[in-house]
Motif scaffolding. Structure first.
Motif, PDB file in Angstrom:
ATOM      1  N   ASN A 362      81.187 -55.915 -91.030  1.00 17.93           N
ATOM      2  CA  ASN A 362      82.528 -56.342 -91.474  1.00 17.93           C
ATOM      3  C   ASN A 362      83.782 -55.443 -91.476  1.00 17.93           C
ATOM      4  OD1 ASN A 362      82.195 -59.019 -92.481  1.00 17.93           O
ATOM      5  ND2 ASN A 362      81.044 -58.513 -94.237  1.00 17.93           N
ATOM      6  N   ASP A 363      83.302 -54.182 -91.702  1.00 15.32           N
ATOM      7  CA  ASP A 363      84.050 -52.984 -91.967  1.00 15.32           C
ATOM      8  C   ASP A 363      84.627 -52.379 -90.431  1.00 15.32           C
ATOM      9  OD1 ASP A 363      84.811 -52.657 -94.847  1.00 15.32           O
ATOM     10  OD2 ASP A 363      82.785 -52.474 -94.954  1.00 15.32           O
ATOM     11  N   LEU A 364      83.397 -51.979 -89.752  1.00 17.62           N
ATOM     12  CA  LEU A 364      83.745 -51.283 -88.511  1.00 17.62           C
ATOM     13  C   LEU A 364      83.856 -52.393 -87.507  1.00 17.62           C
ATOM     14  CD1 LEU A 364      81.114 -48.403 -88.559  1.00 17.62           C
ATOM     15  CD2 LEU A 364      83.506 -48.295 -89.148  1.00 17.62           C
ATOM     16  N   LEU A 365      83.206 -53.341 -87.255  1.00 22.96           N
ATOM     17  CA  LEU A 365      83.316 -54.395 -86.171  1.00 22.96           C
ATOM     18  C   LEU A 365      84.543 -55.373 -86.371  1.00 22.96           C
ATOM     19  CD1 LEU A 365      82.553 -55.416 -83.455  1.00 22.96           C
ATOM     20  CD2 LEU A 365      80.812 -56.657 -84.497  1.00 22.96           C
ATOM     21  N   ARG A 366      84.336 -55.935 -87.677  1.00 17.82           N
ATOM     22  CA  ARG A 366      85.424 -57.089 -87.748  1.00 17.82           C
ATOM     23  C   ARG A 366      86.881 -56.325 -88.108  1.00 17.82           C
ATOM     24  NH1 ARG A 366      83.262 -61.674 -85.868  1.00 17.82           N
ATOM     25  NH2 ARG A 366      81.611 -62.463 -86.730  1.00 17.82           N
ATOM     26  N   GLY A 367      86.719 -55.384 -89.085  1.00 15.53           N
ATOM     27  CA  GLY A 367      87.921 -54.881 -89.590  1.00 15.53           C
ATOM     28  C   GLY A 367      88.544 -53.621 -88.585  1.00 15.53           C
ATOM     29  N   GLY A 368      87.475 -52.840 -88.469  1.00 19.46           N
ATOM     30  CA  GLY A 368      88.148 -51.487 -87.492  1.00 19.46           C
ATOM     31  C   GLY A 368      88.381 -51.901 -85.964  1.00 19.46           C
ATOM     32  N   ALA A 369      87.538 -52.526 -85.716  1.00 19.95           N
ATOM     33  CA  ALA A 369      87.727 -53.121 -84.146  1.00 19.95           C
ATOM     34  C   ALA A 369      88.627 -54.381 -83.907  1.00 19.95           C
ATOM     35  CB  ALA A 369      86.334 -53.207 -83.386  1.00 19.95           C
ATOM     36  N   GLY A 370      88.722 -54.978 -85.032  1.00 23.45           N
ATOM     37  CA  GLY A 370      89.535 -56.357 -85.023  1.00 23.45           C
ATOM     38  C   GLY A 370      88.945 -57.254 -84.203  1.00 23.45           C
ATOM     39  N   TYR A 371      87.706 -57.560 -84.377  1.00 24.12           N
ATOM     40  CA  TYR A 371      86.532 -58.500 -83.525  1.00 24.12           C
ATOM     41  C   TYR A 371      86.522 -59.572 -84.199  1.00 24.12           C
ATOM     42  CZ  TYR A 371      83.073 -60.214 -80.276  1.00 24.12           C
ATOM     43  OH  TYR A 371      82.530 -60.952 -79.465  1.00 24.12           O
ATOM     44  N   ASP A 372      86.945 -60.912 -83.421  1.00 27.51           N
ATOM     45  CA  ASP A 372      86.539 -61.927 -84.369  1.00 27.51           C
ATOM     46  C   ASP A 372      85.875 -63.015 -83.605  1.00 27.51           C
ATOM     47  OD1 ASP A 372      87.115 -63.910 -86.368  1.00 27.51           O
ATOM     48  OD2 ASP A 372      88.756 -64.998 -85.181  1.00 27.51           O
ATOM     49  N   GLY A 373      85.258 -62.435 -82.588  1.00 29.42           N
ATOM     50  CA  GLY A 373      84.046 -63.450 -81.679  1.00 29.42           C
ATOM     51  C   GLY A 373      82.745 -63.475 -82.397  1.00 29.42           C
ATOM     52  N   VAL A 374      82.004 -63.927 -81.670  1.00 32.19           N
ATOM     53  CA  VAL A 374      80.444 -64.161 -82.276  1.00 32.19           C
ATOM     54  C   VAL A 374      79.573 -63.023 -82.525  1.00 32.19           C
ATOM     55  CG1 VAL A 374      78.216 -65.242 -81.985  1.00 32.19           C
ATOM     56  CG2 VAL A 374      80.264 -66.555 -81.418  1.00 32.19           C
ATOM     57  N   VAL A 375      79.067 -62.902 -83.685  1.00 29.51           N
ATOM     58  CA  VAL A 375      78.108 -61.775 -83.842  1.00 29.51           C
ATOM     59  C   VAL A 375      76.886 -62.469 -84.115  1.00 29.51           C
ATOM     60  CG1 VAL A 375      77.160 -59.969 -85.251  1.00 29.51           C
ATOM     61  CG2 VAL A 375      79.925 -60.450 -84.920  1.00 29.51           C
ATOM     62  N   CYS A 376      75.699 -61.970 -83.023  1.00 33.29           N
ATOM     63  CA  CYS A 376      74.425 -62.762 -83.075  1.00 33.29           C
ATOM     64  C   CYS A 376      73.658 -61.437 -83.366  1.00 33.29           C
ATOM     65  CB  CYS A 376      74.345 -63.451 -81.602  1.00 33.29           C
ATOM     66  SG  CYS A 376      72.430 -64.046 -81.444  1.00 33.29           S
ATOM     67  N   THR A 377      72.531 -61.829 -84.179  1.00 33.67           N
ATOM     68  CA  THR A 377      71.485 -60.765 -84.233  1.00 33.67           C
ATOM     69  C   THR A 377      70.585 -60.437 -82.955  1.00 33.67           C
ATOM     70  OG1 THR A 377      69.737 -62.079 -85.221  1.00 33.67           O
ATOM     71  CG2 THR A 377      71.667 -61.354 -86.748  1.00 33.67           C
ATOM     72  N   ASP A 378      69.962 -59.414 -83.131  1.00 31.98           N
ATOM     73  CA  ASP A 378      68.915 -59.241 -81.939  1.00 31.98           C
ATOM     74  C   ASP A 378      67.613 -60.247 -82.520  1.00 31.98           C
ATOM     75  OD1 ASP A 378      67.520 -58.267 -79.768  1.00 31.98           O
ATOM     76  OD2 ASP A 378      68.355 -56.388 -80.148  1.00 31.98           O
ATOM     77  N   TRP A 379      66.930 -60.389 -81.482  1.00 38.15           N
ATOM     78  CA  TRP A 379      65.771 -61.357 -81.786  1.00 38.15           C
ATOM     79  C   TRP A 379      64.654 -60.909 -82.922  1.00 38.15           C
ATOM     80  CZ3 TRP A 379      69.319 -63.303 -79.281  1.00 38.15           C
ATOM     81  CH2 TRP A 379      69.478 -64.219 -78.576  1.00 38.15           C
ATOM     82  N   GLY A 380      64.533 -61.840 -83.768  1.00 33.91           N
ATOM     83  CA  GLY A 380      63.615 -61.792 -84.832  1.00 33.91           C
ATOM     84  C   GLY A 380      63.731 -60.722 -85.899  1.00 33.91           C
ATOM     85  N   ILE A 381      65.008 -60.552 -86.089  1.00 34.10           N
ATOM     86  CA  ILE A 381      65.098 -59.815 -87.196  1.00 34.10           C
ATOM     87  C   ILE A 381      64.903 -60.115 -88.691  1.00 34.10           C
ATOM     88  CG2 ILE A 381      66.831 -58.482 -85.876  1.00 34.10           C
ATOM     89  CD1 ILE A 381      68.810 -58.970 -88.105  1.00 34.10           C
TER      90      ILE A 381
END
Length: 754
Positions: A362-381
């Motif tokens: 939320n803070d670094l990727l969405r907020g800091g980098a302004g990213y609004d695309g899909v965030v998908c976890t790595d497999w099986g977490i």
């Protein structure tokens, strides 16, 4: 015999000045005509809904469809399937056809398994990860079967089929198990980086996207842009190397190539029928695992930053993947890594896996980098951890939330952290339970809005590629595209440009044609693969003698030979943990070696940076000894030198990690490095059919002491090997027939850059 689900009759309607519509005659979907234009009636109600109207933007269509979806349907959209093979008998998972085997069912290879039908219909999954395929035709027909099946389900949402990288020579290797399906062959990512030419990465993306779409694939789980700042990391060879600027430039070009459609293929904004969504990985970088260990395993869960260099790991994302030159703007999806970025949460103080961290997402990727695309976890977490720390299966990689959270609570925490999708999950139940947890905490309107937010992001990627209008492929065209002569030639040329000449004493290379060559056999002891399965001992020629014979005369008698060609690989070490050590009373933690001879870690840190009281608080391995699996590779070179006496010994070295070449370099007259090139590419360079032009995308360490003393998070901080000619095997070093390369690439990326 089981009736086939395959809908052979695909109908097409061409709109003048608009998209080609494709639909299955058996799905129940019809065509609505408005104002002389045709639209697919996905909902089968005779009403032109906004999401069915191709004249509207992907955002408008996605928002309309999300508003119509039930929570159960959105939960399914948030799932990304476990690994699927075509046919299912090629995969790891149970696969039946009408309750029996594929052979007993009489079904074709492209039939859906019982398990696939269940997760598509009952769990509403629409994102499917494909691994091995029997053939390109089988993949194309399977796509059409799948798309016809889901088209007949409520709302008619198409599937987004995807793949890990499948264009390398090692595309069928144990890590991703992705048989290529007859595609062109390109260097691995490290080989693309070795060209130091982003235009080659762009061309790869353009070719790969065409071949992917011909197979029915719409998303690539790549590129892997982690800067590989620790040379021991298992996934080093899947990156663009250790330099953040080179990685950023290669990532930008690679993704532009994959995502951009042009001309008649473009729908809008650079997206279209040739586009493939790129899921860039692994935010915020997974290349700094302590001791070089990998976070697929519990013993490698911590990424550490002794050089206080966390921010530099973001550069390939913020300056590359999220700042494209093309119209698509940024990578359509992001995958965080399994790792706990140790002590990097400056807001909440959490040490949890990156996908679970609200600060990281939320803070670094969405907020800091302004990213609004899909965030998908790595497999099986989200699954519980394995019983044994060094095992992959059964179990998951829920690092940092192993005990404090249930499976459903993990899904809820991920949603609140900003994640949209759960990799490798085939069941919607835990997602629905997470929804109920959220309703209790925040109320139904809040959670409905949160689910729709992710649904819009996920659906937008389907609309951009035209999948709602035509998800089908023309099988007769697939073979003409996948592995076409033009694409194969482009891949081969890239392989040639990726080869790095480290040494060429007395200008031994290039070799004259038809010289006699002695090639020693390569022996490997029995061991285990990445999944812990036993592997047999092998002894075989490491290169195709048939292919060698097209260039040189092959002899088994070294005395008759004009030169020896010794084909070896970088040392294959442990992954940093040994159950045998643990069972003998040790901690289990052992070194990862980049040298061929047995290695004792005398200079390892005495106190580990990270540790877990649940396991081992101090994960040091100082003083422990390790032997690599392919020590015999060194013996091959030394023995060839002895046999050949004064005649040339040429080493062909395949690298997926840096190596300590000090052990054999003095015994070699020439050393040519490749990063997964085909035999023909190596032979073409050795024989002078192509001049080497590649550069090292990393440093080659002088010895293991410098490996232990470097900081896991800092690039370019090792003492590099210097050969007898005074050549330092440093980042951006390489030779051509004239000597050391000093061109504009070296000036741009090398140590002297401004």
């Amino acid at each position: 015999m089981r009736p086939s689900l395959n809908h052979e009759t695909i109908c097409y309607v061409q709109n003048e000045g608009g998209p080609l519509l494709g639909y299955s005659e058996g799905s129940g979907v019809g065509i609505i005509y408005r104002d002389g234009l045709a639209f697919k009636d996905h909902s089968r109600d005779g009403v032109l809904d906004k999401y069915e109207d191709w004249r509207l933007s992907p955002d408008e269509r996605a928002k309309d469809l999300a508003s119509k979806m039930s929570i159960e349907q959105i939960a399914g959209l948030m799932l990304y399937s476990s690994h699927q093979a075509i046919p299912g008998t090629l995969g790891w998972n149970t696969a039946t056809y009408g309750g029996v085997s594929l052979e007993a069912s009489g079904a074709p290879a492209w039939e859906l398994t019982d398990q696939q039908q269940a997760f598509l219909s009952a769990d509403h999954i629409r994102h499917v990860l494909i691994t091995r395929v029997e053939s390109s035709e089988a993949a194309a027909r399977w796509n059409n079967t799948l798309q016809a099946y889901v088209e007949g389900l409520p709302l008619g949402i198409p599937a987004n089929n995807s793949s890990d990288p499948r264009h390398g020579r090692a595309s069928a290797a144990e890590f991703n198990s992705s048989g290529d399906g007859g595609l062109s062959v390109w260097p691995e990512s490290l080989g693309l980086a070795a060209t130091f030419d982003p235009e080659i990465a762009r061309r790869f993306g353009e070719v790969a996207s065409r071949e992917y779409r011909a197979l029915g694939l719409a998303t690539t789980l790549s590129p892997q842009v982690d800067i590989a700042t620790d040379p021991r990391w298992f996934r080093f060879g899947m990156t663009f190397g250790e330099d953040p600027q080179l990685a950023a430039d290669m990532a930008r070009a690679y993704i532009d190539g994959f995502q951009t459609s042009e001309g008649e293929a473009e729908i809008a904004g650079g997206w279209g029928c040739h586009s493939v969504n790129a899921m860039v990985k692994h935010w915020p970088g997974g290349g700094s695992g302590e001791g070089g260990r990998d976070a697929h395993f519990g013993y490698g869960k911590y990424a550490v930053y002794p050089g206080n260099n966390f921010d530099e790991h973001l550069i390939p994302f913020t300056e590359g993947a999220f700042r494209l030159a093309g119209q698509t703007g940024q990578a359509s999806a992001v995958m965080p890594y399994y790792t706990i970025s140790y002590d990097q949460d400056k807001k909440n103080g959490e040490n949890v896996g990156n996908s679970y961290s609200s600060y990281i997402i939320n803070d670094l990727l969405r907020g800091g980098a302004g990213y609004d695309g899909v965030v998908c976890t790595d497999w099986g977490i989200t699954a519980d951890e394995p019983e044994h720390i060094e095992r992959l299966f059964p179990g998951g990689r829920c690092w940092g939330v192993e005990e404090a959270y249930t499976v459903a609570e993990r899904h809820y925490k991920l949603l609140m952290a900003g994640v949209d999708q759960f990799g490798g999950n085939d069941q919607a139940g835990p997602v629905l339970e997470a929804y109920r947890i959220g309703v209790e905490k925040h109320g139904e309107p809040f959670m409905r809005q949160r689910f729709e937010q992710s649904a819009v992001r996920l659906l937008r990627n389907l609309f951009r590629l035209g999948l709602f209008d035509n998800p089908y492929v023309r099988v007769e065209e697939t073979a003409a595209v996948a592995g076409s002569e033009e694409f194969v030639r482009a891949g081969f040329e890239a392989q040639l440009k990726s080869c790095v000449l480290l040494k060429n004493e007395r200008r031994i290379l290039p070799l004259a044609p038809r010289k006699k060559v002695y090639i020693p056999r390569r022996s490997l002891p029995a061991g285990t693969d990445w999944f812990g399965r036993p592997t047999p001992a092998t002894e075989a020629y490491p290169i195709s003698l048939d292919k060698v014979s097209r260039y040189f005369e092959v002899t088994e008698d070294a005395a008759e030979a004009d030169f020896a060609l010794v084909c070896i690989e970088n040392p294959h070490s442990s992954m940093g943990y040994s159950r045998a050590d643990a069972e003998d009373g040790g901690t289990g933690y052992v070194p990862i070696s980049l040298q061929y001879r047995p290695y004792t870690a005398e200079h390892a840190r005495a106190e580990s940076i990270a540790g877990d009281p649940r396991d081992v608080a101090n994960r040091t391995y100082r003083g422990k000894r390790i032997t690599v699996a392919n020590e015999g590779d060194l013996e091959m070179v030394l023995h060839a030198r002895e046999l050949m006496k004064e005649k040339p010994v040429i080493v062909s070295l395949t690298l997926s990690n840096p190596a300590v070449v000090a052990e054999f370099e003095p015994m070699a007259d020439a050393i040519l490095v490749n990063f997964g090139a085909e035999d023909e590419a190596v032979l073409e360079v050795l024989s002078g059919g192509a001049e080497p032009s590649g550069l090292l995308p990393f440093q080659m360490p002088a010895h293991m002491r410098t490996v232990e003393e470097q900081h896991e998070d800092v690039p370019h901080d090792m003492e590099v090997y210097v050969d007898a000619a005074g050549h330092a095997y440093d980042f951006a070093y390489g030779m051509n027939w004239s000597g050391v390369i000093r061109d504009e690439r070296v000036a741009r990326y090398g140590k002297g850059r401004s």
